[in-house]
Write a protein that holds these residues in place. Sequence first.
Motif, short mmCIF file in Angstrom:
data_model
loop_
_atom_site.label_atom_id
_atom_site.label_comp_id
_atom_site.label_asym_id
_atom_site.label_seq_id
_atom_site.Cartn_x
_atom_site.Cartn_y
_atom_site.Cartn_z
N ASN A 67 95.06 33.82 -66.93
CA ASN A 67 95.93 33.64 -67.79
C ASN A 67 96.21 32.18 -68.11
N LEU A 99 92.60 42.34 -66.18
CA LEU A 99 94.18 42.19 -66.43
C LEU A 99 94.73 42.28 -65.00
N TYR A 105 96.47 38.54 -71.56
CA TYR A 105 96.34 39.51 -72.76
C TYR A 105 95.65 38.76 -73.84
N LEU A 157 102.30 40.38 -76.68
CA LEU A 157 102.43 41.09 -75.38
C LEU A 157 102.64 40.27 -74.30
N LEU B 139 94.73 50.46 -70.80
CA LEU B 139 95.39 49.23 -71.13
C LEU B 139 96.66 49.22 -71.66
N PHE B 143 99.20 48.08 -76.04
CA PHE B 143 97.96 47.27 -76.48
C PHE B 143 97.24 48.18 -77.75
#
Lengths: 157, 181
Positions: A67, A99, A105, A157, B139, B143
């Motif tokens: 991240n 993830l 993201y 997001l 996901l 998304f």
Amino acid sequence: MTTALYIIALVALGVSFFKSKEKSILALKKAWKSFENILPQFLSILIIIGMMLAVLTPEQISKVLGNESGWYGVMIAAIIGSITLVPAFVAFPLAAALLRSGAGYMQIAAFVSTLMMVGIVTMPIEIKYFGKKATIVRNAAALAFSLVVALVMGMAL
Amino acid sequence: MRSKALNLVKRYRIFLLLAFLNIAILIFLPQVGVKSVQLTWSNFIEMLSVLPPIFILLGLLDVWVQRETMTKYMGEHSGLIGVLIAFLLGSAAAGPLYAAFPVAGVLLKKGSKLSNVFIMLGAWSTTKIPLLLFEASALGFKFMLLRLVMDIFGIAIIAYFTEKMLSKKEKEEIYQRALAQ
């Protein structure tokens, strides 16, 4: 989906044979010819993909896509995604695993989008049909677009 | 006969080279080698399972659909209908992107507009319906939806941009290539 495709192809072939045997045989001959025409490139690409995926493991990828990796991570994700070509049933679980293991993201969006739209290993096939210039323009445009997608998704997001 | 065999070797030379390379890796780096052979094999099986129906449909399309029909629905003056057909054709497809290129070849051969062919390729690469469901489950729905909305515009932009960048002569060459396939 593949089963549906087989059913459609077989039904179409059946109807075709019912209407004209000669034309159907010609269609099958053409099908085989265009398949054999592209087979050398298909086989080469399969080996290249196999070798690449054997070297690049999910653990290695998640290490560089954290991240906090920011634009550096996005670039790496885009490069890996552009070069490799992974079947979707591998790509999405891989992206989900990345993830969970700390990738951002923005980086994942760059990875998924380039994986699907940009194909450097498949360029020889694309060039065979579209020539060099169209292939390079399409892939470059798709890469630029993927970076925009990554930016927007990183913010949203 | 001899020249035929020679021609075959020539066409498959890159594949043969890569196969030797893979064997060398297998000998010197067995762990990587075994893994790469396994991956290649599973991809090969995937390819063999999805390609036959695609090529059969292509052969049938080539024989039964007349150039005039294709030109009418996907050609230069097909307008929005052509764009929609291209989107649907790509989205309903199965198989990896490299399987889309032969499809593109037949569409070009039958006189489809270049930007429509690029739209079909774009849709094939990212907006396939079963893939979207899969993406949402892996996901998240947000998304998937966000990417889908952007992709629909992106695919069209990339298609028109690529066509704009090509000169008349370059476009002509692409159609000539398709006819020679």
